[in-house]
Design an enzyme around this catalytic site. Structure first.
Site, PDB file in Angstrom:
ATOM      1  N   ALA A 141      64.286  10.488  30.672  1.00  0.00           N
ATOM      2  CA  ALA A 141      64.387   9.441  29.643  1.00  0.00           C
ATOM      3  C   ALA A 141      64.172   8.088  30.307  1.00  0.00           C
ATOM      4  CB  ALA A 141      65.747   9.488  28.955  1.00  0.00           C
ATOM      5  N   SER A 144      65.090   0.521  28.132  1.00  0.00           N
ATOM      6  CA  SER A 144      64.774  -0.860  28.486  1.00  0.00           C
ATOM      7  C   SER A 144      65.553  -1.340  29.694  1.00  0.00           C
ATOM      8  CB  SER A 144      65.064  -1.779  27.292  1.00  0.00           C
ATOM      9  OG  SER A 144      66.419  -1.661  26.907  1.00  0.00           O
ATOM     10  N   ALA A 146      67.396   1.061  31.939  1.00  0.00           N
ATOM     11  CA  ALA A 146      67.456   2.058  33.009  1.00  0.00           C
ATOM     12  C   ALA A 146      66.646   3.285  32.621  1.00  0.00           C
ATOM     13  CB  ALA A 146      68.912   2.441  33.279  1.00  0.00           C
ATOM     14  N   GLN A 147      66.460   4.165  33.599  1.00  0.00           N
ATOM     15  CA  GLN A 147      65.866   5.470  33.311  1.00  0.00           C
ATOM     16  C   GLN A 147      66.710   6.543  33.975  1.00  0.00           C
ATOM     17  OE1 GLN A 147      61.878   4.690  34.741  1.00  0.00           O
ATOM     18  NE2 GLN A 147      62.194   5.889  36.600  1.00  0.00           N
ATOM     19  N   VAL A 148      66.573   7.786  33.477  1.00  0.00           N
ATOM     20  CA  VAL A 148      67.467   8.879  33.873  1.00  0.00           C
ATOM     21  C   VAL A 148      66.659   9.998  34.514  1.00  0.00           C
ATOM     22  CG1 VAL A 148      69.207  10.515  33.077  1.00  0.00           C
ATOM     23  CG2 VAL A 148      69.019   8.275  31.974  1.00  0.00           C
ATOM     24  N   LYS A 162      71.363   7.843  36.508  1.00  0.00           N
ATOM     25  CA  LYS A 162      70.869   6.709  35.733  1.00  0.00           C
ATOM     26  C   LYS A 162      70.618   5.548  36.695  1.00  0.00           C
ATOM     27  CE  LYS A 162      72.367   3.942  31.727  1.00  0.00           C
ATOM     28  NZ  LYS A 162      73.475   3.758  30.762  1.00  0.00           N
ATOM     29  N   ASP A 297      78.716   2.851  19.589  1.00  0.00           N
ATOM     30  CA  ASP A 297      77.326   3.168  19.260  1.00  0.00           C
ATOM     31  C   ASP A 297      77.167   4.676  19.035  1.00  0.00           C
ATOM     32  OD1 ASP A 297      74.648   2.619  18.821  1.00  0.00           O
ATOM     33  OD2 ASP A 297      74.094   2.729  20.927  1.00  0.00           O
TER      34      ASP A 297
END
Length: 566
Positions: A141, A144, A146-148, A162, A297
């Protein structure tokens, strides 16, 4: 995150390209009128007159809410996150904007694996190979911020890592500075928005982003949430690996989950959507009315299910807190709505939401509107009441009377309404308010217990005692200041913004006219003295002065005509 205010020349020019890009996108999607109303050219030399006013043909077919969403998506991570935060503020935006902002998508390409490796090594102090037995180069994933990535620890445990985007903080700081300046202009020049305090909202948004940019905060949120529900077998929170986490890297246990909204996959796995719906509703209400610490959220992308109908929540970057007093006031409000007493509803609402400048609204008109709202929307039994409908109508009243609501309370109501929609997809027969009724009654009864009553009396007595002890020293300080002639009273003048703006505009035009007149006079003297160099016996410097005076005079005339006054 402290936001420096725009105004210093060096800072203004440092951000000018990004500022011009933001204004260009606003104009592109049909918000040129708003840009003009903000009078940005009075404060910044952004080259506003050079912006193209042409809009794509398809923009005319879009609603204002759709155009706002497209603006935020095109402007990137900071503005997408702003839209997501604003989607939790139904007290500020109408429902059509809230619905549109919940659709915000982040089309963000992943950043190179070498930068992932460098970030992990910098943050954790060891190489990737020393920390993880395996590490997938392709992310599962990309967002905007971070990425995993999937990974395997040396011990063999499966994890997800992450990793924050490089230089994301610097970009966000620039955008926040521009946003704060725009919010200040909105307060100053757009009628009706000052009551919502846009600049204060930007500052609150900066605090949200500061927490999201620090993964140690998210780790602390996960650990606290796990402690709250440690004895509850119906919920599972992934484990945090603190030794493999930092401000920009977060390592979590990998869990094989099924999306809570995928009813086909749930049934195929032998799970029961109705049980999941009931547990999800109970979990939400426990967070709000028992613990006062809740997932802010809880959209479908963050809600998953494990075998045994166990709920698993992810992404704890945005959390809300609601104190005991506010929980009780919310319970009072819902209870008084159910009793259909308009006067008590108004009193409960005004305890939660403060009127602008502490000026009490027209109570008779408010009671009349509340009575109509009750007659149209509220059933006789509390268990038949739809929570989402209640929140929608209450927010309409709050906007109508320009009341100010604590952000965490609004976030809580929005989160509960989001869970209600998710629950309805799993079990259309389950009523969220019917599940909430025991929690509301319990909160009201707790205040009547002798132990609680004595604790409140003790707390109030202690506060009075401290106040009584502080009064003599406060009076002594006042008398000391009065003796020295240093006692001052500050007055705050309100409603003078338009007058000040008018004076500034008049002063600017007079100054401009003086410069034009000086150019004309100076050029005339040069022409009269026939100073070289000349062109057809006319001094070139004098000719250039005449041309400059003509251009500046024309610009002054255009500016006057645009404002409708000669």
């Amino acid at each position: 995150m402290r936001i420096p205010r725009i105004g210093i020349v060096s800072r203004t020019y440092r951000h000018i390209n990004r500022y011009r890009q933001i204004l260009t996108v606003l104009v592109k999607y049909g918000f040129g009128g708003l840009v003009d109303r903000l009078r940005i050219s009075q404060y910044l030399e952004t080259g506003l007159q050079l912006l193209s006013r042409e809009k794509p043909a398809q923009v005319e077919m879009l609603t204002p809410a759709e155009r706002v969403r497209l603006v935020l998506e095109e402007l990137g991570p900071t503005f997408i996150k702003l839209g997501q935060v604003l989607s939790t503020r139904p007290d500020v935006l109408p429902p059509e904007f809230i619905d549109e902002l919940t659709k915000l998508q982040q089309h963000v390409p992943p950043f190179p694996f070498e930068q992932v490796r460098e970030t992990i090594q910098t943050e954790l102090g060891r190489s990737l190979e020393e920390l993880y037995a395996e590490f997938a180069e392709c992310p599962i994933a990309a967002g905007s911020i971070a990425q995993v990535h999937r990974a395997t620890l040396v011990s063999g445990e499966q994890v997800v890592v992450k990793v924050q985007r490089p230089n994301i903080r610097a970009m966000i700081e620039v955008d926040l500075e521009i946003l704060l300046h725009l919010a200040t202009l909105v307060e100053r020049h757009v009628e009706g928005w000052r009551v919502y305090h846009p600049s204060r909202m930007v500052e609150e948004f900066s605090r949200v982003l500061e927490r999201e940019l620090d993964f140690t905060v998210e780790a602390a949120h996960i650990e606290r949430f796990a402690r709250q529900f440690a004895q509850d077998p119906t919920i599972y929170i992934p484990k945090i690996y603190r030794e493999l986490s930092s401000r920009r890297v977060l390592t979590l246990e990998y869990v094989d989950v099924i999306p809570a909204t995928d009813t086909t996959a749930l049934r195929a796995a032998g799970l029961d959507p109705k049980v999941i719906a009931a547990r999800g509703a109970e979990l939400t209400l426990k967070q709000i009315f028992v613990h006062g610490f809740f997932h802010a959220d809880p959209h479908p992308g963050n809600a998953f299910v494990l075998p045994g109908n166990v709920i698993c929540l992810l992404d704890f970057g945005m959390m809300g807190r609601i104190d005991r007093q506010t929980r009780e006031q919310v319970a009072d409000l819902i209870y008084t709505v159910a009793t259909r007493d308009a006067a008590r509803v108004c009193r409960s609402l005004l305890r939660l939401a403060k009127p602008p400048d502490d000026v009490e609204p027209d109570l008779r008109a408010m009671e009349r509107d509340v009575a109509e709202f009750i007659d149209v929307n509220i059933p006789v039994a509390l268990g038949d009441l739809q929570f989402g409908r209640l929140v929608h109508e209450l927010m309409r009243l709050i906007r109508q009377y320009e009341l100010s609501v604590p952000p965490d309370m609004v976030t809580m109501l929005k989160a509960a309404a989001t869970v209600e929609r998710l629950v309805a997809r799993l079990d259309s027969d389950l009523n969220m308010m019917a599940v909430a009724e025991p929690y509301i009654r319990r909160l009201k009864l707790q205040r009547l217990k002798p132990k609680r009553f004595l604790a409140d009396v003790y707390e109030s007595t202690e506060e009075l005692w401290h106040l009584a002890r502080e009064v003599p020293s406060g009076l002594r300080d006042l008398l000391r200041l009065a003796k020295r002639g240093a006692l001052k009273i500050n007055f705050e003048h309100r409603g003078l913004e338009k007058l000040i703006d008018t004076h500034e505009r008049v002063a600017n035009r007079v100054s401009f006219a003086i410069v034009v007149a000086a150019l004309v006079v100076g050029s005339s003297l040069i022409v009269h003295s026939r100073l070289p160099p000349t062109w057809h016996d006319i001094p070139l410097i004098g000719l250039i002065g005449y041309l400059a005076a003509g251009v500046l005079g024309f610009m002054l005339l255009v500016a006057i005509i645009r404002h409708g006054r000669l």
